[in-house]
Write a protein that holds these residues in place. Structure first.
Motif, PDB file in Angstrom:
ATOM      1  N   ARG A   1      33.526  -9.501 -17.422  1.00 34.44           N
ATOM      2  CA  ARG A   1      32.162  -9.995 -17.276  1.00 34.44           C
ATOM      3  C   ARG A   1      32.114 -11.467 -17.682  1.00 34.44           C
ATOM      4  N   GLU A   2      31.037 -12.146 -17.278  1.00 39.43           N
ATOM      5  CA  GLU A   2      30.933 -13.582 -17.519  1.00 39.43           C
ATOM      6  C   GLU A   2      31.093 -13.924 -18.994  1.00 39.43           C
ATOM      7  N   ILE A   3      30.418 -13.198 -19.877  1.00 37.67           N
ATOM      8  CA  ILE A   3      30.484 -13.533 -21.291  1.00 37.67           C
ATOM      9  C   ILE A   3      31.885 -13.301 -21.844  1.00 37.67           C
ATOM     10  N   GLU A   4      32.586 -12.331 -21.285  1.00 38.50           N
ATOM     11  CA  GLU A   4      33.958 -12.077 -21.720  1.00 38.50           C
ATOM     12  C   GLU A   4      34.885 -13.198 -21.259  1.00 38.50           C
ATOM     13  N   GLN A   5      34.672 -13.690 -20.044  1.00 39.81           N
ATOM     14  CA  GLN A   5      35.457 -14.827 -19.565  1.00 39.81           C
ATOM     15  C   GLN A   5      35.204 -16.059 -20.428  1.00 39.81           C
TER      16      GLN A   5
ATOM     17  N   ASN B   1      21.941  -6.994 -21.505  1.00 39.31           N
ATOM     18  CA  ASN B   1      23.318  -6.541 -21.719  1.00 39.31           C
ATOM     19  C   ASN B   1      24.362  -7.567 -21.292  1.00 39.31           C
ATOM     20  N   HIS B   2      24.032  -8.387 -20.307  1.00 40.92           N
ATOM     21  CA  HIS B   2      25.017  -9.318 -19.758  1.00 40.92           C
ATOM     22  C   HIS B   2      25.427 -10.390 -20.763  1.00 40.92           C
ATOM     23  N   ARG B   3      24.650 -10.556 -21.855  1.00 39.27           N
ATOM     24  CA  ARG B   3      24.993 -11.571 -22.854  1.00 39.27           C
ATOM     25  C   ARG B   3      25.406 -10.944 -24.180  1.00 39.27           C
ATOM     26  N   ALA B   4      25.893  -9.722 -24.134  1.00 38.69           N
ATOM     27  CA  ALA B   4      26.447  -9.058 -25.313  1.00 38.69           C
ATOM     28  C   ALA B   4      27.884  -8.658 -25.008  1.00 38.69           C
ATOM     29  N   MET B   5      28.795  -8.968 -25.909  1.00 40.01           N
ATOM     30  CA  MET B   5      30.206  -8.645 -25.687  1.00 40.01           C
ATOM     31  C   MET B   5      30.495  -7.166 -25.874  1.00 40.01           C
ATOM     32  N   LEU B   6      29.894  -6.576 -26.905  1.00 37.63           N
ATOM     33  CA  LEU B   6      30.143  -5.175 -27.209  1.00 37.63           C
ATOM     34  C   LEU B   6      28.859  -4.373 -27.088  1.00 37.63           C
ATOM     35  N   GLY B   7      28.959  -3.179 -26.505  1.00 37.98           N
ATOM     36  CA  GLY B   7      27.873  -2.227 -26.615  1.00 37.98           C
ATOM     37  C   GLY B   7      27.854  -1.654 -28.021  1.00 37.98           C
ATOM     38  N   ALA B   8      26.938  -0.743 -28.295  1.00 36.03           N
ATOM     39  CA  ALA B   8      26.856  -0.157 -29.635  1.00 36.03           C
ATOM     40  C   ALA B   8      26.380   1.286 -29.550  1.00 36.03           C
ATOM     41  N   VAL B   9      27.041   2.143 -30.320  1.00 30.95           N
ATOM     42  CA  VAL B   9      26.655   3.546 -30.449  1.00 30.95           C
ATOM     43  C   VAL B   9      26.732   3.900 -31.928  1.00 30.95           C
ATOM     44  N   GLN B  10      25.697   4.519 -32.444  1.00 31.91           N
ATOM     45  CA  GLN B  10      25.731   4.985 -33.833  1.00 31.91           C
ATOM     46  C   GLN B  10      26.025   6.482 -33.818  1.00 31.91           C
ATOM     47  N   THR B  11      27.173   6.862 -34.340  1.00 38.87           N
ATOM     48  CA  THR B  11      27.558   8.276 -34.327  1.00 38.87           C
ATOM     49  C   THR B  11      27.233   8.973 -35.634  1.00 38.87           C
ATOM     50  N   SER B  12      26.920   8.217 -36.679  1.00 41.55           N
ATOM     51  CA  SER B  12      26.520   8.823 -37.953  1.00 41.55           C
ATOM     52  C   SER B  12      25.702   7.824 -38.756  1.00 41.55           C
ATOM     53  N   ARG B  13      25.029   8.331 -39.778  1.00 46.68           N
ATOM     54  CA  ARG B  13      24.340   7.487 -40.761  1.00 46.68           C
ATOM     55  C   ARG B  13      24.697   7.994 -42.149  1.00 46.68           C
ATOM     56  N   GLY B  14      24.877   7.059 -43.077  1.00 45.54           N
ATOM     57  CA  GLY B  14      25.200   7.419 -44.449  1.00 45.54           C
ATOM     58  C   GLY B  14      26.678   7.274 -44.742  1.00 45.54           C
TER      59      GLY B  14
END
Length: 522
Positions: free
Chosen positions: A441-445, A163-176
């Motif tokens: 966070r480091e990656i954001e900086q 996670n420390h090297r990803a800028m954005l998290g991700a959530v899928q709230t729908s498909r289609g």
């Protein structure tokens, strides 16, 4: 009997508009724009007695000496070549390889010879059987998932992800997606009937991302606002969650028709949705009709985009050239259209006939499908369609010139200044302050520093950056989003450089409004 699984999300075959390859290119540790949902969701579907490790190649190299019983590879069409290369190398070393994901669902025949087990479709309903077969050491060579209820989709295993090297998290709230755009492959494997994840499940996933340090998240929906009633219910819950001590920012994809609902736009802002991607595609009405993008007809797209920015929602635009109704003048039309908007970032590409789409079938019937070309609109160069109204050389040259024109410092800077001026003005004065980057966070900086280093790309870039950043500092509520957009600009320029696409001159007439010439420097 227990089993072990090494799940790999391969690197993209080339830099894309919404990647983060610029991190490595500037001497930093590699990272990704968005954390990967596919690998973490598959890990969450596995029985807890399975030993699982996740590799995101955008963050760290694949371990080809891994001793897992099974190597599982996921990926999209933009990762196709790397997926195959990784699979072939593991099989050369005697490992058993599983391939699944969007590309395996849309183009299974291209991957069949590169794996021992092929998984197509969605996995939730077949997971129990699939993992039982792996444990027994007797999996079938093919599994096909259907379209399950998203209530059965678990919280992804973020505890296994870098996670420390990803800028954005991700959530899928729908498909289609309920729309019928001829070129889109989403509905071919996710369906036209949009299925929604229960709101309580979405909030549980947000809790998990917050606990792992994410303060910005991509809502991985192909059309987040398609069903207004459900969307508003979810936005209300997200707004409450944010007020309850979780000031998360969100990015998602919406359709331009969402701007017809004033309440919906206001709820997006209250829920923290501060950046959206919209598939604008083209101002050519005949091309919109041709491709079935009816939702973009009979509206003033520039005016509708302005509504979002006035409320404090920045817009990224998708732009496509090469429709059958696009003549050689489409490139100047697209340029003039883009410069009439306060949209800084456009993803530009030629029309692509992705396999399994209605467009692919039509172009094949017409004998216009070209072989051996790129297969994705994630990059601006190349198409697998022989154009009707121009030569392939004219298409490629026109797109090349359009990329250079829209991302020339003066043109990009003009759109940025217009964006800053309009951002949030419908909401009145703001009491926002300039954020303290030391809390990032480091990656954001690192991303902020890359955004600042845009001024070092050249004299024109330096003058543009000074004026844009000065305008942002005078309007503190824009500072965070301006820094993010500047990072995206740096990534786009890196992509153009890697594709030998960048030439430092305007290909079209410069903008008529000399905003940059008159803007005050802070």
């Amino acid at each position: 009997m227990t089993s072990s699984l090494y799940i790999i999300n391969p690197a993209a075959d080339f830099p894309t508009y919404f990647g983060a390859e610029i991190l490595l290119a500037t001497g930093r540790r590699p990272g990704v724009m968005m954390a990967d949902l596919s690998s973490t969701t598959v890990a969450a579907l596995a029985p807890r007695d399975f030993s699982i490790e996740i590799s995101d190649e955008g963050v760290a190299p694949v371990d080809f000496d891994h001793d897992a019983d099974w190597i599982a590879i996921t990926g999209k069409v933009s990762q196709r070549r790397r997926m195959i290369a990784i699979a072939d190398e593991f099989r050369r070393r005697g490992k058993k390889v599983i391939i699944g994901g969007p590309y395996a669902s849309l183009s299974p025949d291209h991957l069949r010879e590169h794996c021992d087990v092929l998984v197509s479709g969605e996995m939730e309903e077949i997971a129990e059987e699939f993992f039982a077969d792996l444990r027994a050491g007797r999996p079938r060579d093919r599994y096909i998932g259907d379209k399950p209820s998203l209530a059965t989709s678990p919280v992804p295993r973020w505890d296994l992800y870098p996670n420390h090297r990803a800028m954005l998290g991700a959530v899928q709230t729908s498909r289609g997606c309920p729309f019928e755009c001829e070129f889109c492959d989403v509905i071919q494997y996710l369906g036209r009937k949009q299925r929604h994840k229960p709101i309580a499940n979405v909030l549980a996933e947000l809790d998990a991302l917050w606990a792992h340090g994410f303060r910005a998240t991509f809502l991985a929906d192909d059309n987040f606002t398609a069903y207004r009633a459900h969307c508003k219910e979810l936005l209300a819950a997200m707004a409450h969650w944010r007020r309850d001590g979780h000031p998360m920012d969100f990015v998602t994809q919406i359709s331009i028709d969402a701007t017809r609902d004033t309440e919906l736009m206001d709820m997006l802002v209250e829920a923290g949705v501060h950046q959206v991607f919209i598939g604008i595609e083209t101002p050519n009405l005949e091309s919109l009709r041709e491709t079935g993008k009816r939702q973009n007809l009979k509206i003033d797209i520039v005016g509708e985009v302005q509504k979002l920015i006035d409320r404090g929602i920045s817009v990224m635009g998708g732009m496509i050239v090469g429709f059958d109704h696009d003549g050689p003048d489409v490139f100047s039309q697209q340029y003039e259209f883009a410069m009439s908007t306060p949209i800084p970032i456009f993803s530009l590409g030629a029309l692509m006939a992705s396999e399994a789409t209605p467009l692919f079938d039509r172009i094949t019937r017409e004998g216009r499908l070209l072989q051996g070309t790129v297969e994705t609109q994630a990059v601006p160069w190349g198409s697998n369609i022989r154009p009707v109204t121009m030569s392939m050389e004219e298409l490629n040259e026109g797109l090349h010139n359009l990329c250079n024109a829209l991302y020339a410092p003066s043109a990009f800077g003009e759109r940025m200044l217009n964006f800053i001026d309009a951002f949030g003005r419908a909401r009145g004065p703001s009491d926002a302050t300039i954020p303290d980057a030391s809390s990032f966070r480091e990656i954001e900086q690192e991303a902020v520093q890359i955004a600042a280093d845009v001024r070092k790309l050249g004299g024109a870039e330096g003058r543009m950056w000074n004026k844009v950043w000065g305008a942002a500092l005078r309007k503190p509520e824009t500072v965070k989003i301006v820094a993010r957009i500047m990072f995206q600009y740096a990534q786009a320029r890196h992509m153009f450089d890697r594709g030998n696409y960048w030439e430092p001159q305007l290909a079209f007439a410069p903008p008529r409004r000399e905003v940059l010439a008159t803007a005050a420097v802070a």
